[in-house]
Design an enzyme around this catalytic site. Sequence first.
Site, PDB file in Angstrom:
ATOM      1  N   ARG A 112      -0.122   4.413  -0.461  1.00 22.42           N
ATOM      2  CA  ARG A 112      -0.760   5.628  -0.300  1.00 22.42           C
ATOM      3  C   ARG A 112      -0.238   6.338   1.061  1.00 22.42           C
ATOM      4  O   ARG A 112       0.027   5.880   2.123  1.00 22.42           O
ATOM      5  CB  ARG A 112      -2.251   5.554  -0.136  1.00 22.42           C
ATOM      6  CG  ARG A 112      -3.006   4.798  -1.388  1.00 22.42           C
ATOM      7  CD  ARG A 112      -4.153   4.369  -1.210  1.00 22.42           C
ATOM      8  NE  ARG A 112      -4.550   3.319  -0.239  1.00 22.42           N
ATOM      9  CZ  ARG A 112      -5.474   2.916   0.045  1.00 22.42           C
ATOM     10  NH1 ARG A 112      -6.473   3.390  -0.458  1.00 22.42           N
ATOM     11  NH2 ARG A 112      -5.615   1.754   0.935  1.00 22.42           N
TER      12      ARG A 112
ATOM     13  N   ASP B 256       0.845  -1.168   0.085  1.00 19.71           N
ATOM     14  CA  ASP B 256       0.194   0.019  -0.062  1.00 19.71           C
ATOM     15  C   ASP B 256       0.927   1.098   0.138  1.00 19.71           C
ATOM     16  O   ASP B 256       1.624   1.551   0.951  1.00 19.71           O
ATOM     17  CB  ASP B 256      -0.880   0.114   1.319  1.00 19.71           C
ATOM     18  CG  ASP B 256      -1.953   1.028   1.134  1.00 19.71           C
ATOM     19  OD1 ASP B 256      -1.883   2.220   0.262  1.00 19.71           O
ATOM     20  OD2 ASP B 256      -3.035   0.930   1.766  1.00 19.71           O
TER      21      ASP B 256
END
Length: 198
Positions: free
Chosen positions: A127, A125
């Site tokens: 982000r 991930d």
Amino acid sequence: MVSLKDSVGIPLKDLPAGSEFFTFDGFGDDEHIAVAFAPWRQQDVPLVRVHSECLTGEVFGSELCDCGPQLHEALKMFSREGGILLYLRQEGRGIGLYAKLAAYRLQQQGMDTFEANRCLNLPEDGRSFEPAAQMLKAMGVGKVRLLSNNPDKSAQLQSYGIEVVETLSTGVFGTKSNRNYLAAKVRKRQHKIKLDDL
């Protein structure tokens, strides 16, 4: 330094009058936006959805994820009670569209979504939700009720100075094609998804 660049009221079908689009300076080439639904300005603690772009799910209706249904659920909630959608241009949990499609191919071979990203030498991930916190601050919002199953969103917002007063889970949007995807999010990232409801 992130600041409000512009806001414009745009009539939106089935959504309340007075809804506004906000754009921001300070993100370089990234074009994150906020869509605020009346009467958000009168709310001490507005309902907020931090949503990462998903072209395949939102536009083309892919059933490999639950992004499209989650977005549409949030829009319906905002149309009833107001709130803020923070739309972040972070396709594929930050790896981009082309890499996401490559990861889909690996998932078809039996990997879960996180394993596929690692196999491509990409983060599980990638982000950051710091942009979401900066956008809220630029809009004068310091406290939120967060619509999310992802505990990392709440933790990051709070680490960047936004008080998360309450977290509300989204619905469970399971399909035959995304069961393994949802299960991996629960098992590996502790998403608050009631798998028994599938």
